[in-house]
Design an enzyme around this catalytic site. Structure first.
Site, PDB file in Angstrom:
ATOM      1  N   ASP A  43       0.859  -1.189   0.000  1.00 52.53           N
ATOM      2  CA  ASP A  43       0.000   0.000   0.000  1.00 52.53           C
ATOM      3  C   ASP A  43       0.889   1.230   0.000  1.00 52.53           C
ATOM      4  O   ASP A  43       2.045   1.179   0.450  1.00 52.53           O
ATOM      5  CB  ASP A  43      -0.911   0.008   1.233  1.00 52.53           C
ATOM      6  CG  ASP A  43      -2.149   0.864   1.034  1.00 52.53           C
ATOM      7  OD1 ASP A  43      -3.237   0.298   0.805  1.00 52.53           O
ATOM      8  OD2 ASP A  43      -2.032   2.103   1.096  1.00 52.53           O
ATOM      9  N   ASP A  68       4.343   2.661  -4.234  1.00 55.34           N
ATOM     10  CA  ASP A  68       3.508   3.404  -5.167  1.00 55.34           C
ATOM     11  C   ASP A  68       3.443   2.565  -6.434  1.00 55.34           C
ATOM     12  O   ASP A  68       4.423   2.477  -7.186  1.00 55.34           O
ATOM     13  CB  ASP A  68       4.134   4.767  -5.446  1.00 55.34           C
ATOM     14  CG  ASP A  68       3.397   5.557  -6.527  1.00 55.34           C
ATOM     15  OD1 ASP A  68       2.394   5.044  -7.064  1.00 55.34           O
ATOM     16  OD2 ASP A  68       3.853   6.666  -6.851  1.00 55.34           O
ATOM     17  N   VAL A  69       2.299   1.936  -6.687  1.00 60.15           N
ATOM     18  CA  VAL A  69       2.210   0.989  -7.805  1.00 60.15           C
ATOM     19  C   VAL A  69       2.314   1.662  -9.163  1.00 60.15           C
ATOM     20  O   VAL A  69       2.453   0.988 -10.182  1.00 60.15           O
ATOM     21  CB  VAL A  69       0.914   0.146  -7.736  1.00 60.15           C
ATOM     22  CG1 VAL A  69       0.888  -0.706  -6.478  1.00 60.15           C
ATOM     23  CG2 VAL A  69      -0.335   1.012  -7.849  1.00 60.15           C
ATOM     24  N   ASN A  95      -5.223  -5.121  -6.610  1.00 58.46           N
ATOM     25  CA  ASN A  95      -6.467  -4.563  -6.077  1.00 58.46           C
ATOM     26  C   ASN A  95      -6.454  -3.043  -5.978  1.00 58.46           C
ATOM     27  O   ASN A  95      -7.521  -2.424  -5.907  1.00 58.46           O
ATOM     28  CB  ASN A  95      -6.738  -5.158  -4.691  1.00 58.46           C
ATOM     29  CG  ASN A  95      -7.905  -4.510  -3.995  1.00 58.46           C
ATOM     30  OD1 ASN A  95      -9.051  -4.686  -4.395  1.00 58.46           O
ATOM     31  ND2 ASN A  95      -7.616  -3.732  -2.960  1.00 58.46           N
ATOM     32  N   TYR A 160     -13.250   5.727 -14.403  1.00 57.66           N
ATOM     33  CA  TYR A 160     -13.344   4.476 -13.644  1.00 57.66           C
ATOM     34  C   TYR A 160     -13.790   3.334 -14.549  1.00 57.66           C
ATOM     35  O   TYR A 160     -13.218   2.241 -14.519  1.00 57.66           O
ATOM     36  CB  TYR A 160     -14.328   4.671 -12.490  1.00 57.66           C
ATOM     37  CG  TYR A 160     -14.449   3.487 -11.560  1.00 57.66           C
ATOM     38  CD1 TYR A 160     -13.456   3.235 -10.618  1.00 57.66           C
ATOM     39  CD2 TYR A 160     -15.558   2.654 -11.593  1.00 57.66           C
ATOM     40  CE1 TYR A 160     -13.571   2.165  -9.744  1.00 57.66           C
ATOM     41  CE2 TYR A 160     -15.680   1.582 -10.731  1.00 57.66           C
ATOM     42  CZ  TYR A 160     -14.688   1.344  -9.798  1.00 57.66           C
ATOM     43  OH  TYR A 160     -14.803   0.277  -8.936  1.00 57.66           O
ATOM     44  N   THR A 195     -16.795   0.379   1.620  1.00 56.70           N
ATOM     45  CA  THR A 195     -15.377   0.729   1.690  1.00 56.70           C
ATOM     46  C   THR A 195     -15.256   2.243   1.787  1.00 56.70           C
ATOM     47  O   THR A 195     -16.215   2.986   1.537  1.00 56.70           O
ATOM     48  CB  THR A 195     -14.621   0.276   0.420  1.00 56.70           C
ATOM     49  OG1 THR A 195     -15.171   0.968  -0.714  1.00 56.70           O
ATOM     50  CG2 THR A 195     -14.731  -1.226   0.203  1.00 56.70           C
TER      51      THR A 195
END
Length: 264
Positions: A43, A68-69, A95, A160, A195
């Site tokens: 994360d 940091d993906v 995810n 999105y 969430t």
């Protein structure tokens, strides 16, 4: 004759989960660790260390890796640290994701880039650098978090929907490319789930004007579904558990919808 086997046992396996600090990612970390996997909780937020510590205190194997993906340098560093810590990688759950609820004509370029970079570029970079680790152990499983809105359109959610639609189809391409490596690649496609991101969406779209509105907003999100309720992170985590377990040994390139019947 088919004999009973412990198909869900993940003991000895290592699962990497991005966006693991809260919501669905945290639920998946809790679920997979409950079934024996060691979990690498990836994360951008350092607060995720506390979540990993809670799992360790419960007797499970878990560690936090800040990453940091969207940065290849950061991903390479994290994957190297995970492999060094656990000695292997068997499962990747891509995810991490974000949303900006706007129509295409209202989106700013930076918002479009933000949503697609975290969702799609992050998936690309994590997969690129973990697939070699999966090959080392003879194969494994990759689960990508899509969305019901990756399979149909959604209101005020152009970026999105673009990211999630891309995730659903890149999953199929990955399944074709890596099946011979014994790597199964599937997408899990949630409907509305309780969430922090769901609450953020409510604030962005005007469904939540104050904290007092949160309960009613979340309840309303599930009322029109055939099963009559909004999803919980555990609902999605059960689907991920199935996809990464031996129960799904002949399942790849699939888009599993877990949404209470929302797009039925």
């Amino acid at each position: 004759m088919i004999d009973r086997k412990d198909y869900l046992n993940l003991s000895g396996k290592v699962a990497v989960i991005t966006g693991a600090g809260s919501g669905i990612g945290l639920g998946v970390a809790q679920m997979l660790s409950a079934y024996g996997a060691a979990v690498a909780m990836v994360d951008v937020s350092f607060e995720t260390e506390e979540r990993a510590r809670e799992l360790r205190e419960a007797g499970r194997k878990a560690a936090f890796f800040q990453c940091d993906v969207t940065s290849e340098e950061s991903v390479v560093r994290a994957v190297g640290a995970i492999a060094a810590e656990f000695g292997r990688i068997d499962i990747l759950h891509n995810n991490a994701g974000v949303t900006v609820r706007k129509s295409i004509d209202r989106l700013e370029e930076r918002e479009w880039n933000f949503v697609l970079d975290v969702g799609l570029k992050g998936l690309f970079l994590m997969s690129k650098h973990i697939i070699p680790e999966l090959r080392k152990v003879g194969g494994g499983s990759i689960i990508n978090t899509g969305s019901g809105w990756g399979l149909k359109g959604g209101e005020q959610a152009a970026a999105y929907c673009a990211a999630k639609g891309g995730i659903v189809n890149v999953t199929r391409a990955m399944a074709i490319d890596h099946g011979r490596d014994n790597i199964r690649v599937n997408s899990i496609n949630p409907g509305d789930t309780v969430t922090a991101m769901m609450i953020s969406e409510g604030r962005q779209t005007g469904g939540i004007e104050s904290d007092a509105d949160i309960g009613g907003f979340l309840k309303a999100c599930g009322e029109d579904r055939p099963l009559g309720r909004i999803g919980q992170p555990e609902d999605i985590a059960k689907g991920v558990l199935f996809l990464c377990s031996d129960l799904a040994g002949w399942v790849t390139g699939a888009a599993l919808v877990v949404d209470g019947g929302g797009i039925a």
